[in-house]
Design a protein around this motif. Structure first.
Motif, PDB file in Angstrom:
ATOM      1  N   ILE A   1       0.846  -1.200   0.000  1.00 40.37           N
ATOM      2  CA  ILE A   1       0.000   0.000   0.000  1.00 40.37           C
ATOM      3  C   ILE A   1       0.882   1.251   0.000  1.00 40.37           C
ATOM      4  N   LYS A   2       1.963   1.220   0.773  1.00 37.24           N
ATOM      5  CA  LYS A   2       2.871   2.363   0.830  1.00 37.24           C
ATOM      6  C   LYS A   2       3.486   2.641  -0.534  1.00 37.24           C
ATOM      7  N   ASN A   3       3.785   1.584  -1.277  1.00 39.75           N
ATOM      8  CA  ASN A   3       4.345   1.767  -2.612  1.00 39.75           C
ATOM      9  C   ASN A   3       3.337   2.430  -3.551  1.00 39.75           C
ATOM     10  N   ALA A   4       2.058   2.109  -3.352  1.00 42.02           N
ATOM     11  CA  ALA A   4       1.004   2.696  -4.195  1.00 42.02           C
ATOM     12  C   ALA A   4       0.653   4.118  -3.761  1.00 42.02           C
ATOM     13  N   PHE A   5       0.789   4.385  -2.454  1.00 44.11           N
ATOM     14  CA  PHE A   5       0.446   5.706  -1.906  1.00 44.11           C
ATOM     15  C   PHE A   5       1.596   6.192  -1.013  1.00 44.11           C
ATOM     16  N   PRO A   6       2.713   6.597  -1.604  1.00 46.35           N
ATOM     17  CA  PRO A   6       3.886   6.980  -0.800  1.00 46.35           C
ATOM     18  C   PRO A   6       3.669   8.180   0.114  1.00 46.35           C
ATOM     19  N   ASP A   7       2.681   9.008  -0.196  1.00 44.24           N
ATOM     20  CA  ASP A   7       2.458  10.208   0.619  1.00 44.24           C
ATOM     21  C   ASP A   7       1.408  10.023   1.710  1.00 44.24           C
ATOM     22  N   VAL A   8       0.801   8.845   1.757  1.00 46.81           N
ATOM     23  CA  VAL A   8      -0.236   8.576   2.760  1.00 46.81           C
ATOM     24  C   VAL A   8       0.406   8.090   4.050  1.00 46.81           C
ATOM     25  N   HIS A   9      -0.082   8.574   5.186  1.00 44.62           N
ATOM     26  CA  HIS A   9       0.397   8.109   6.487  1.00 44.62           C
ATOM     27  C   HIS A   9      -0.242   6.746   6.764  1.00 44.62           C
ATOM     28  N   LEU A  10       0.594   5.734   6.928  1.00 41.50           N
ATOM     29  CA  LEU A  10       0.074   4.371   6.978  1.00 41.50           C
ATOM     30  C   LEU A  10       0.876   3.495   7.931  1.00 41.50           C
ATOM     31  N   ALA A  11       0.171   2.606   8.613  1.00 39.48           N
ATOM     32  CA  ALA A  11       0.809   1.574   9.447  1.00 39.48           C
ATOM     33  C   ALA A  11      -0.055   0.321   9.369  1.00 39.48           C
ATOM     34  N   GLY A  12       0.555  -0.821   9.651  1.00 41.77           N
ATOM     35  CA  GLY A  12      -0.175  -2.084   9.622  1.00 41.77           C
ATOM     36  C   GLY A  12      -0.449  -2.605  11.016  1.00 41.77           C
ATOM     37  N   LEU A  13      -1.617  -3.179  11.209  1.00 43.39           N
ATOM     38  CA  LEU A  13      -1.976  -3.826  12.471  1.00 43.39           C
ATOM     39  C   LEU A  13      -2.927  -4.962  12.131  1.00 43.39           C
ATOM     40  N   LYS A  14      -2.436  -6.197  12.174  1.00 43.32           N
ATOM     41  CA  LYS A  14      -3.214  -7.344  11.703  1.00 43.32           C
ATOM     42  C   LYS A  14      -3.689  -8.201  12.869  1.00 43.32           C
ATOM     43  N   PHE A  15      -4.932  -8.663  12.751  1.00 42.19           N
ATOM     44  CA  PHE A  15      -5.515  -9.538  13.769  1.00 42.19           C
ATOM     45  C   PHE A  15      -5.197 -10.987  13.436  1.00 42.19           C
ATOM     46  N   MET A  16      -4.650 -11.705  14.400  1.00 38.50           N
ATOM     47  CA  MET A  16      -4.361 -13.128  14.231  1.00 38.50           C
ATOM     48  C   MET A  16      -5.453 -13.919  14.951  1.00 38.50           C
ATOM     49  N   GLY A  17      -6.307 -14.559  14.182  1.00 42.37           N
ATOM     50  CA  GLY A  17      -7.373 -15.333  14.806  1.00 42.37           C
ATOM     51  C   GLY A  17      -8.656 -15.255  14.003  1.00 42.37           C
ATOM     52  N   HIS A  18      -9.760 -15.586  14.657  1.00 41.93           N
ATOM     53  CA  HIS A  18     -11.069 -15.591  14.021  1.00 41.93           C
ATOM     54  C   HIS A  18     -11.938 -14.536  14.680  1.00 41.93           C
ATOM     55  N   ALA A  19     -12.648 -13.761  13.852  1.00 37.25           N
ATOM     56  CA  ALA A  19     -13.443 -12.643  14.373  1.00 37.25           C
ATOM     57  C   ALA A  19     -14.508 -13.092  15.370  1.00 37.25           C
ATOM     58  N   THR A  20     -15.087 -14.272  15.148  1.00 37.63           N
ATOM     59  CA  THR A  20     -16.120 -14.763  16.070  1.00 37.63           C
ATOM     60  C   THR A  20     -15.539 -15.001  17.458  1.00 37.63           C
TER      61      THR A  20
ATOM     62  N   GLY B   1      -7.171  -6.830  23.684  1.00 35.08           N
ATOM     63  CA  GLY B   1      -6.145  -7.872  23.582  1.00 35.08           C
ATOM     64  C   GLY B   1      -4.757  -7.292  23.743  1.00 35.08           C
ATOM     65  N   SER B   2      -3.829  -7.785  22.941  1.00 36.31           N
ATOM     66  CA  SER B   2      -2.439  -7.336  23.035  1.00 36.31           C
ATOM     67  C   SER B   2      -1.848  -7.194  21.635  1.00 36.31           C
ATOM     68  N   ILE B   3      -0.761  -6.418  21.565  1.00 39.32           N
ATOM     69  CA  ILE B   3      -0.074  -6.184  20.293  1.00 39.32           C
ATOM     70  C   ILE B   3       1.328  -6.770  20.370  1.00 39.32           C
ATOM     71  N   GLU B   4       1.671  -7.564  19.364  1.00 41.11           N
ATOM     72  CA  GLU B   4       2.994  -8.178  19.265  1.00 41.11           C
ATOM     73  C   GLU B   4       3.741  -7.544  18.098  1.00 41.11           C
ATOM     74  N   ASN B   5       5.017  -7.213  18.322  1.00 41.19           N
ATOM     75  CA  ASN B   5       5.835  -6.673  17.241  1.00 41.19           C
ATOM     76  C   ASN B   5       6.453  -7.820  16.454  1.00 41.19           C
ATOM     77  N   ASP B   6       6.020  -7.971  15.200  1.00 40.53           N
ATOM     78  CA  ASP B   6       6.510  -9.065  14.366  1.00 40.53           C
ATOM     79  C   ASP B   6       6.222  -8.730  12.910  1.00 40.53           C
ATOM     80  N   ASN B   7       6.826  -9.505  12.004  1.00 41.80           N
ATOM     81  CA  ASN B   7       6.556  -9.357  10.579  1.00 41.80           C
ATOM     82  C   ASN B   7       5.097  -9.696  10.315  1.00 41.80           C
ATOM     83  N   GLU B   8       4.370  -8.822   9.625  1.00 40.99           N
ATOM     84  CA  GLU B   8       2.937  -9.038   9.449  1.00 40.99           C
ATOM     85  C   GLU B   8       2.616 -10.258   8.582  1.00 40.99           C
ATOM     86  N   GLU B   9       3.592 -10.747   7.805  1.00 42.89           N
ATOM     87  CA  GLU B   9       3.351 -11.943   7.007  1.00 42.89           C
ATOM     88  C   GLU B   9       3.088 -13.171   7.889  1.00 42.89           C
TER      89      GLU B   9
END
Length: 219
Positions: free
Chosen positions: A96-115, A143-151
């Motif tokens: 996304i950053k490559n497509a929108f270099p001027d946009v302020h962006l960060a990633g935060l991914k949920f690991m698990g199931h929404a239910t 919950g909690s936030i872990e610092n790791d590669n989002e992949e």
């Protein structure tokens, strides 16, 4: 320092799961959606939300949107100082950053199931970036936030999904082989198997379950 104005764009399963807990803790959050009627319906369910008519009204926006909806969304709202938070599992933040270099962006991914998140809370979120304190505080309420590669989120979700589906298929095949009624198979799928896995993960299996573990592990 003024308190950050945080909002949510995306009122599907993940958005509702998070909002369910923020509602219980009386956390106010801006809600943005192009269809006003959907916003009103959502706020009716979660009165801690308030309608936002322009993204510029917010300092931080959680993009709890499908992966294929984020790029079109940013095309319409890129001219802002707002920090956007990419929560789509399969869309890498760097792309996304490559497509929108001027946009302020960060990633935060949920690991698990929404239910599971909606029913139990205690979610695990993954981010590669240093996030604002206000955002960290918000997610510590669900919950909690872990610092790791989002992949790693994709890898874990794929691995867990594969083995869960495999187990479901094996249950189906064995029940059909033994000629057991479909309603018993449904019970095994929806009640027995999920709770056995939960008990195993918590170290709370009973004697029968522990004997099965020994059998499976070849002990």
């Amino acid at each position: 320092m003024a308190k950050s104005r945080i909002g949510l764009a995306g009122i599907g399963k993940l958005g509702r799961a998070m909002m369910n807990h923020w509602y219980r803790q009386e956390v106010s959050l801006g809600i943005f959606h192009p269809e006003q009627q959907k916003v009103k319906s959502f706020i009716n369910d979660y009165p801690n939300g308030y309608q936002v008519k322009a993204i510029s009204e917010l300092d931080i926006v959680l993009l709890a949107l499908p992966a294929d909806a984020i790029i079109p969304f940013l095309h319409h709202h890129k001219n802002t100082e707002t920090l956007f938070i990419n929560m789509a599992t399969s869309l890498m933040t760097e792309d996304i950053k490559n497509a929108f270099p001027d946009v302020h962006l960060a990633g935060l991914k949920f690991m698990g199931h929404a239910t599971d998140l909606q029913e139990h809370g205690n979610g695990l979120f993954i981010s590669e970036q240093t996030l604002p304190d206000s955002l960290i505080g918000l997610f510590q309420k669900v919950g909690s936030i872990e610092n790791d590669n989002e992949e790693v989120v994709i890898n874990v979700n794929k691995l867990a999904t594969y083995h869960a589906v495999k187990a479901a298929v094996e249950i189906e095949e064995q029940f059909e082989k033994k000629g057991l009624p479909a309603k018993y198979k449904e019970r095994a799928w929806r009640s027995l198997a999920p709770e056995v896995i939960r008990s195993y993960s918590e170290g709370k299996l009973g004697h029968f379950g522990q004997e099965v573990v020994k059998e499976v592990k070849g002990e």
